[in-house]
Design an enzyme around this catalytic site. Structure first.
Site, PDB file in Angstrom:
ATOM      1  N   ASP A 139     -80.007  66.200  55.117  1.00 48.23           N
ATOM      2  CA  ASP A 139     -79.253  65.287  54.255  1.00 48.23           C
ATOM      3  C   ASP A 139     -77.766  65.532  54.479  1.00 48.23           C
ATOM      4  O   ASP A 139     -77.145  66.326  53.778  1.00 48.23           O
ATOM      5  CB  ASP A 139     -79.633  65.523  52.797  1.00 48.23           C
ATOM      6  CG  ASP A 139     -78.962  64.535  51.856  1.00 48.23           C
ATOM      7  OD1 ASP A 139     -78.362  63.575  52.353  1.00 48.23           O
ATOM      8  OD2 ASP A 139     -79.046  64.719  50.634  1.00 48.23           O
ATOM      9  N   GLY A 192     -88.006  72.992  52.082  1.00 45.30           N
ATOM     10  CA  GLY A 192     -87.993  71.539  52.148  1.00 45.30           C
ATOM     11  C   GLY A 192     -87.513  71.050  53.504  1.00 45.30           C
ATOM     12  O   GLY A 192     -86.434  71.426  53.954  1.00 45.30           O
TER      13      GLY A 192
END
Length: 207
Positions: free
Chosen positions: A161, A157
């Protein structure tokens, strides 16, 4: 006589070759190395294992995180080129108008050139590969990846974050009905400040 004269004129005591000082060794130019690495990647596209990088997370990232993500994507492509056996990398769910998409084009301006060895798809990996072979790598699942399977296609992915580290990739993999795995970091490392890995670090571990 010419060779003797050249040796006498050579003050650095290095070997001097005749015929215009040519040697049997090729000179390495940066363009030559780029062509060599690109050729390795082009060969990998035919024969090596496929790895997917899922570029669908821009809406979850801040501008700064998306910028950082683009840098990690460019690092991943650059690192893959210098592996002895590069992966067949596929950038899926790629939005050229997203922040990370625009930034990545700044880092790799030739990425959409027909001859450039980079697989970039607007389509999902679900439309390109056998679903049964796909394995989504997410740190939030329970299944530890203890053995590398050459028949699987691993998905990384493309998300940075740093603020809350929510299990977004886990939710996506569950929704799509994909197998999931995580690196067994706890069995090997005591990490301070969290267990987040960059995209290029994940690729490096797989390699």
């Amino acid at each position: 006589e010419m060779l003797v004269k050249l040796r006498e004129e050579n003050k650095d005591k290095h070997i001097v070759y005749a015929l215009g000082h040519n040697s049997i060794f090729l000179r390495f130019y940066e363009t030559t190395l780029n062509l060599w690495n690109n050729n390795k990647v082009a060969t990998a596209m035919k024969f090596e294992q496929k790895i997917v990088i899922d570029c669908s997370y821009d809406k979850y990232m801040t501008v700064r995180e998306a910028d950082n993500c683009a840098k990690q994507l460019s690092y991943s492509f650059a690192m893959n080129r210098i592996y002895d056996q590069p992966f067949d990398l596929h950038f899926c769910n790629f939005d050229v108008n997203s922040i990370s998409g625009k930034k990545l084009r700044n880092h790799i301006p030739t990425m959409f050139n027909p001859e450039f060895p980079m697989n970039v798809h607007e389509k999902s990996y679900l439309d390109l590969f056998d679903k049964e072979k796909l394995v989504y790598l997410t740190p939030h699942c329970r299944n530890a990846l203890t053995e590398y399977n050459h028949d699987d296609i691993y998905i990384i992915g493309a998300m940075v974050d740093k603020s809350h580290n929510e299990p977004i990739s886990l939710a996506k993999a569950k929704k799509e009905g994909l197998r999931m795995a995580k690196f067994p970091l706890d069995d090997h490392f005591r990490l301070k400040g969290g267990k987040s890995l960059t995209i290029n670090q994940v690729l490096d571990i797989l390699a």
